[in-house]
Write a protein that holds these residues in place. Structure first.
Motif, PDB file in Angstrom:
ATOM      1  N   THR A 199      34.506  48.683  11.891  1.00  0.00           N
ATOM      2  CA  THR A 199      33.982  50.021  11.597  1.00  0.00           C
ATOM      3  C   THR A 199      34.287  50.927  12.783  1.00  0.00           C
ATOM      4  N   ALA A 200      34.778  52.109  12.473  1.00  0.00           N
ATOM      5  CA  ALA A 200      35.113  53.061  13.542  1.00  0.00           C
ATOM      6  C   ALA A 200      34.124  54.205  13.559  1.00  0.00           C
ATOM      7  N   LEU A 201      33.994  54.773  14.720  1.00  0.00           N
ATOM      8  CA  LEU A 201      33.088  55.893  14.930  1.00  0.00           C
ATOM      9  C   LEU A 201      33.852  56.917  15.777  1.00  0.00           C
ATOM     10  N   ALA A 202      33.938  58.157  15.273  1.00  0.00           N
ATOM     11  CA  ALA A 202      34.647  59.192  16.033  1.00  0.00           C
ATOM     12  C   ALA A 202      33.636  59.947  16.889  1.00  0.00           C
ATOM     13  N   THR A 203      34.001  60.188  18.133  1.00  0.00           N
ATOM     14  CA  THR A 203      33.071  60.838  19.066  1.00  0.00           C
ATOM     15  C   THR A 203      33.729  62.077  19.684  1.00  0.00           C
ATOM     16  N   SER A 204      32.914  62.853  20.373  1.00  0.00           N
ATOM     17  CA  SER A 204      33.374  64.149  20.874  1.00  0.00           C
ATOM     18  C   SER A 204      34.421  64.045  21.982  1.00  0.00           C
ATOM     19  N   SER A 205      34.593  62.861  22.587  1.00  0.00           N
ATOM     20  CA  SER A 205      35.596  62.672  23.642  1.00  0.00           C
ATOM     21  C   SER A 205      35.745  61.172  23.878  1.00  0.00           C
ATOM     22  N   GLY A 206      36.788  60.820  24.636  1.00  0.00           N
ATOM     23  CA  GLY A 206      36.929  59.413  25.016  1.00  0.00           C
ATOM     24  C   GLY A 206      35.728  58.963  25.844  1.00  0.00           C
ATOM     25  N   MET A 207      35.254  59.853  26.724  1.00  0.00           N
ATOM     26  CA  MET A 207      34.120  59.472  27.577  1.00  0.00           C
ATOM     27  C   MET A 207      32.874  59.170  26.738  1.00  0.00           C
ATOM     28  N   ALA A 223      31.596  32.968  26.098  1.00  0.00           N
ATOM     29  CA  ALA A 223      30.883  31.816  26.669  1.00  0.00           C
ATOM     30  C   ALA A 223      29.532  32.265  27.235  1.00  0.00           C
ATOM     31  N   PHE A 224      29.439  33.535  27.632  1.00  0.00           N
ATOM     32  CA  PHE A 224      28.168  34.084  28.140  1.00  0.00           C
ATOM     33  C   PHE A 224      27.435  34.892  27.060  1.00  0.00           C
ATOM     34  N   GLU A 225      27.891  34.773  25.839  1.00  0.00           N
ATOM     35  CA  GLU A 225      27.288  35.461  24.686  1.00  0.00           C
ATOM     36  C   GLU A 225      27.259  36.978  24.855  1.00  0.00           C
ATOM     37  N   ILE A 226      28.328  37.503  25.388  1.00  0.00           N
ATOM     38  CA  ILE A 226      28.413  38.965  25.578  1.00  0.00           C
ATOM     39  C   ILE A 226      29.755  39.461  25.033  1.00  0.00           C
ATOM     40  N   PRO A 227      29.835  40.752  24.702  1.00  0.00           N
ATOM     41  CA  PRO A 227      31.086  41.271  24.144  1.00  0.00           C
ATOM     42  C   PRO A 227      32.107  41.679  25.209  1.00  0.00           C
ATOM     43  N   LEU A 228      33.371  41.680  24.792  1.00  0.00           N
ATOM     44  CA  LEU A 228      34.421  42.289  25.611  1.00  0.00           C
ATOM     45  C   LEU A 228      34.754  43.641  24.982  1.00  0.00           C
ATOM     46  N   ILE A 229      34.709  44.692  25.810  1.00  0.00           N
ATOM     47  CA  ILE A 229      35.048  46.045  25.361  1.00  0.00           C
ATOM     48  C   ILE A 229      36.366  46.448  26.031  1.00  0.00           C
ATOM     49  N   VAL A 230      37.326  46.892  25.225  1.00  0.00           N
ATOM     50  CA  VAL A 230      38.645  47.236  25.778  1.00  0.00           C
ATOM     51  C   VAL A 230      38.966  48.696  25.488  1.00  0.00           C
ATOM     52  N   ASP A 231      39.350  49.416  26.536  1.00  0.00           N
ATOM     53  CA  ASP A 231      39.879  50.767  26.364  1.00  0.00           C
ATOM     54  C   ASP A 231      41.383  50.626  26.154  1.00  0.00           C
ATOM     55  N   SER A 232      41.814  50.925  24.936  1.00  0.00           N
ATOM     56  CA  SER A 232      43.209  50.683  24.554  1.00  0.00           C
ATOM     57  C   SER A 232      43.985  51.990  24.391  1.00  0.00           C
ATOM     58  N   THR A 233      43.508  53.033  25.053  1.00  0.00           N
ATOM     59  CA  THR A 233      44.119  54.366  24.946  1.00  0.00           C
ATOM     60  C   THR A 233      45.622  54.341  25.214  1.00  0.00           C
ATOM     61  N   CYS A 234      46.024  53.628  26.273  1.00  0.00           N
ATOM     62  CA  CYS A 234      47.416  53.729  26.710  1.00  0.00           C
ATOM     63  C   CYS A 234      48.346  52.762  25.972  1.00  0.00           C
ATOM     64  N   ALA A 235      47.792  51.917  25.111  1.00  0.00           N
ATOM     65  CA  ALA A 235      48.644  51.079  24.263  1.00  0.00           C
ATOM     66  C   ALA A 235      48.667  51.669  22.857  1.00  0.00           C
ATOM     67  N   SER A 236      47.473  51.887  22.297  1.00  0.00           N
ATOM     68  CA  SER A 236      47.278  52.350  20.913  1.00  0.00           C
ATOM     69  C   SER A 236      47.564  51.189  19.958  1.00  0.00           C
ATOM     70  N   PRO A 237      46.998  51.268  18.742  1.00  0.00           N
ATOM     71  CA  PRO A 237      47.219  50.158  17.802  1.00  0.00           C
ATOM     72  C   PRO A 237      48.673  50.004  17.373  1.00  0.00           C
ATOM     73  N   ALA A 238      49.521  50.977  17.699  1.00  0.00           N
ATOM     74  CA  ALA A 238      50.943  50.810  17.375  1.00  0.00           C
ATOM     75  C   ALA A 238      51.589  49.727  18.241  1.00  0.00           C
ATOM     76  N   SER A 257      40.512  57.124  24.088  1.00  0.00           N
ATOM     77  CA  SER A 257      40.539  58.555  24.215  1.00  0.00           C
ATOM     78  C   SER A 257      41.584  58.968  23.189  1.00  0.00           C
ATOM     79  N   ALA A 258      41.121  59.343  21.994  1.00  0.00           N
ATOM     80  CA  ALA A 258      42.063  59.747  20.944  1.00  0.00           C
ATOM     81  C   ALA A 258      42.633  61.126  21.247  1.00  0.00           C
ATOM     82  N   SER A 259      42.146  61.720  22.349  1.00  0.00           N
ATOM     83  CA  SER A 259      42.740  62.965  22.854  1.00  0.00           C
ATOM     84  C   SER A 259      44.167  62.700  23.329  1.00  0.00           C
ATOM     85  N   LYS A 260      44.564  61.439  23.447  1.00  0.00           N
ATOM     86  CA  LYS A 260      45.888  61.104  24.010  1.00  0.00           C
ATOM     87  C   LYS A 260      46.891  60.866  22.879  1.00  0.00           C
TER      88      LYS A 260
END
Ligand code: PLP
Length: 465
Positions: free
Chosen positions: A120-128, A223-238, A253-256
């Motif tokens: 599920t995606a959520l659009a926000t007012s900025s990358g920050m 292993a520590f039961e926590i999530p990994l969050i990745v900023d993928s701005t500079c790769a993009s899903p392409a 940052s979809a501004s990019k």
């Protein structure tokens, strides 16, 4: 004579709940249809189909911009069911909006492309604000883990560094533990403990273009039961889709590059279903994106303009082709600069000299092709006469004629940035050292111009030194 709209009082609460179920089934059908398409087709059509055009939008072939602030309901029961979240609704534009939905649905499909993962995606007012939305909910009070900390690569965008270091740590007392070398799994291991709420990294990082092993770091997080969050701005899903490699949440940052023509400041958070987290409720873990939209996003208000949503969606349709051209140019530019006598070094994942070239080869590939491509951004060090100087760097930079001097990237127009005096000016010496930024570092984000013209401008500017 026009007939007046009939108010159906027999349409009670249950009627609308059933109607909602039908809408959800229809959405699932549209998701299944899109899951069979190739990337460019998904990017072009998303979940918007003929039925939606004819039944809801006067046949409009493009997704309309809904500038209306609120949805009108047929009767009180529809309103009640909608606001109880018992049926899909867009009630009020801060919470949800049809135009924003079109963007979010497509972003979720692209970020899970090539898998049967649902997200599920959520659009926000900025990358920050996407980063804030993605991380806030894991830093809440929880008596079991009294001293929250999080572990983040120090090779991150200057704004993310500030949000973590100043806003979280200095102002709120939530400790950020920096990873100096994101390739070093032992360093990640040494920083995590039972109070750690999530791990965070950029792939590749802005501006140092560093990467890390997403799968290995996600295994450590889980292993520590926590999530990994990745900023993928500079790769993009392409190029790279971190959710398929083990990450739980992706931010952009979809501004990019996602909105490459540069019309909007906008962020995206995309979370896969059933994320790993010891914090929060089952409902939150099951569908973090929807949960975040219905609760904290609603209350904190980082929503976007429907106009920005549609402008971004329009750009996103051509993401793959732009990323291909921009990345091919960046590769040519990297090779040109690497062999230039006035350049000290070039940092670009596509170069054999790049420390993690093999890892980049594994994780960075143009979607729907066998082509390894490494993104549109590179960092070059200009040769100086003494360490810490930027005399030649500034001469070169100020001589650029076509390439913009600006703090921007991922744009259809090539942009060059001196990060020590811009994105990372406020971090001070220590922060810049952590992020591997020198006064002689020049970040170049290639656009879609012909590579020969980009190189010609760089060459004439280097000749000025
Ligand atoms: C990697 C990365 N993440 C996040 C951001 C912040 O995004 P925005 O400027 O849309 O708030 C940027 C901005 O440059 C960025 O490069």
């Amino acid at each position: 004579m026009e007939k007046e709209m009939t108010i159906h009082t027999e349409k009670d609460f249950n009627y609308w709940v059933e109607k909602g179920k039908e809408m959800i089934r229809d959405r699932q059908k549209r998701i299944s249809r899109a899951k069979k398409w190739k990337f460019d087709t998904v990017a072009t059509h998303g979940l918007y189909d003929l039925n939606q055009a004819l039944k809801l939008n006067n046949g409009s072939i493009m997704e309309p911009v809904y500038l209306s602030p609120a949805q009108a309901y047929e009767n009180s029961y529809e309103m009640e069911a909608g606001l109880a979240y018992e049926m899909p609704t867009w009630c009020y534009s801060r919470i949800a909006n049809p135009s924003t939905y079109f963007l979010e649905e497509t972003a979720a499909l692209l970020e899970t492309y090539g898998s049967d993962l649902e997200a599920t995606a959520l659009a926000t007012s900025s990358g920050m604000s996407a980063i804030r939305t993605a991380t806030d909910s894991f830093l809440v009070k929880d008596e079991r883990f009294p001293k929250p900390n999080f572990v983040a690569s120090a090779k991150v965008y200057g704004g993310s560094f500030q949000q973590f270091w100043v806003r979280r740590w200095q102002e709120q007392g939530i400790e950020v533990r920096w990873i100096k070398n994101p390739l070093d799994l032992e360093e990640w291991q040494s920083k995590v403990d039972d109070n750690t709420r999530f791990l965070y990294g950029e792939f590749p990082s802005n501006p140092s273009v560093d990467i890390f092993d997403i799968t290995a770091v996600s295994e450590l997080a889980h292993a520590f039961e926590i999530p990994l969050i990745v900023d993928s701005t500079c790769a993009s899903p392409a190029l790279t889709r971190p959710l398929l490699l083990g990450a739980d949440i992706v931010v952009h940052s979809a501004s990019k590059v996602i909105s490459g023509s540069g019309t909007s400041i906008i962020g995206l958070m995309i979370a896969k279903k059933n994320i790993v987290s010891k914090i929060g409720t089952d409902e939150m873990r099951e569908d973090f994106g929807t949960w975040a939209k219905l609760w904290p996003y609603r209350d904190n208000g980082p929503s976007i303009s429907p106009m920005s949503a549609i402008l971004t969606l329009n750009d996103m349709r051509t993401l793959r082709m732009r990323v291909e051209q921009m990345s091919e140019s960046a590769m040519k530019v990297a090779r040109f600069l690497e062999s230039h006598p006035k350049i000290e070094s070039v940092h670009y994942p596509g170069l054999e000299s790049y420390a993690a070239h093999n890892l980049a080869k594994k994780y960075m590939k143009l979607v729907d092709s066998d082509k390894n491509l490494y993104g549109y951004m590179l960092a070059a060090e200009i040769k100086e006469n003494a360490p810490g100087e930027s005399i030649n760097t500034r001469k070169f930079y100020d001589a650029l004629k076509m390439i913009w001097r600006a703090t921007d990237l991922g744009r259809v127009k090539t942009v060059a940035t001196l990060n020590a005096i811009s994105t990372h000016q406020q971090q001070g010496e220590e922060g810049r050292a952590l992020a591997a930024i020198k006064p002689s570092t020049c970040r170049i984000a290639c656009g879609v111009e012909n590579a020969d013209d980009i190189i010609a401008d760089l060459e004439q500017a280097l000749n000025v030194i």
